[in-house]
Design a protein around this motif. Structure first.
Motif, short mmCIF file in Angstrom:
data_model
loop_
_atom_site.label_atom_id
_atom_site.label_comp_id
_atom_site.label_asym_id
_atom_site.label_seq_id
_atom_site.Cartn_x
_atom_site.Cartn_y
_atom_site.Cartn_z
N GLY A 14 0.82 -1.21 0.00
CA GLY A 14 0.00 0.00 0.00
C GLY A 14 0.86 1.27 0.00
N ASP A 84 -2.90 -4.11 -5.77
CA ASP A 84 -2.29 -4.19 -4.43
C ASP A 84 -3.17 -5.11 -3.59
OD1 ASP A 84 -1.96 -3.67 -1.69
OD2 ASP A 84 -2.39 -1.53 -1.86
N ARG A 127 1.22 -0.07 12.81
CA ARG A 127 0.60 0.73 11.74
C ARG A 127 -0.59 1.52 12.28
NH1 ARG A 127 -1.13 -2.21 6.41
NH2 ARG A 127 -2.18 -3.56 7.91
N ARG A 160 -6.07 -0.57 12.52
CA ARG A 160 -6.95 -1.49 11.81
C ARG A 160 -7.32 -2.66 12.72
NH1 ARG A 160 -4.56 -2.79 5.88
NH2 ARG A 160 -5.00 -4.94 6.49
MG MG Z 1 -2.26 -2.54 2.23
#
Ligand code: MG
Ligand code: AP5
Ligand code: ZN
Length: 215
Positions: A14, A84, A127, A160
């Motif tokens: 990404g 992706d 992340r 996430r």
């Molecule tokens: Mg990704």
């Protein structure tokens, strides 16, 4: 330019795809991003997909193949696209090659990005993603300019759901069992270029651009 970025969760697909979009002006098609929008909007596809995504499992092939078929037929994909997170198993790769063949098109290159498991866990658990536009950050490797706010839209950053350590480990197992065989699959078709995805984000980007530009 029709490109596939292949690699485990956290490899930087990404991150690199969004930089490629700016340089080459072709859209990034991330099945993960498209599915996350559907989950957020609670569409019937999103509600079904969430159950698989939360476990780190693959969403059924017919769903993601349908997403790709619809997306690549849009006009902005005429000059090319960067895939992706798709394909993720042999059946999806076969479906992709059939749908492109029907359109007299083909993938130019598949770039495989490899990163050690330990590093992947650090990247994924650290992340952070913008709640609104989905832009990715990292608590150590890619900080936003203002703490906890997106550089692009100023909205709050979140983690996430599938980036918790236990789900990350499951995603890595799914990758090894189902997606890794694609390295061999594309290598046999002479389409594969491999790079190491460790080191600076810009350094990796430069290697990818070099591969894209070589004939
Ligand atoms: Mg990704
Ligand atoms: P998806 O969204 O595709 O997730 P993934 O493949 O697990 O990959 P990630 O997005 O986690 O990693 P990335 O390679 O994009 O890394 P990033 O650039 O963010 O899929 C999610 C789920 O959707 C799946 O589990 C599945 O359920 C479903 N799904 C999606 N597609 C599907 C399909 N085709 N079939 C079936 N189901 C599907 O980087 C990670 C972190 O590292 C970031 O914080 C970043 O800032 C940092 N970073 C990046 N590069 C570097 C670097 N060089 N050095 C240090 N840090 C770096
Ligand atoms: Zn944002």
């Amino acid at each position: 330019m029709k490109l596939i970025l292949l690699g485990p969760p956290g490899a930087g697909k990404g991150t690199q795809a969004s930089m490629l979009v700016n340089k080459y002006n072709v859209p990034q098609i991330s099945t993960g991003d498209i599915l996350r929008v559907a989950v957020k909007e609670k569409t019937s596809m999103g509600i079904k997909a969430k159950e698989f995504m939360d476990r780190g499992a693959l969403v059924p092939d017919e769903v993601v193949v349908g997403i790709i078929e619809e997306r690549i037929s849009k006009e902005d994909c005429n000059p090319g696209f960067i895939l992706d997170g798709f394909p993720r198993n042999i059946a999806q790769a076969d479906a992709l090659s059939n749908m492109l063949e029907k359109r007299n098109e083909a993938i130019d290159k598949v770039i495989s990005i490899s990163v050690d498991d330990e590093e992947l866990v650090v990247r994924l658990t650290g992340r952070r993603t913008c709640k609104d536009c989905g832009k990715g950050y990292h608590v150590t490797f890619k900080l936003p300019k203002v703490s906890d706010a997106c550089d692009v839209c100023g909205n709050e950053l979140m983690q996430r759901d599938d980036d918790r350590e236990s789900t990350v480990k499951d995603r890595l197992v799914v990758y090894k069992e189902q997606t890794q065989p694609l390295i061999d699959y594309y290598s046999k078709k002479n389409m594969l270029k491999s790079i190491k995805g460790e080191g600076g984000i810009q350094h990796i980007f430069d290697q990818i651009c070099k591969i894209i530009e070589e004939v």
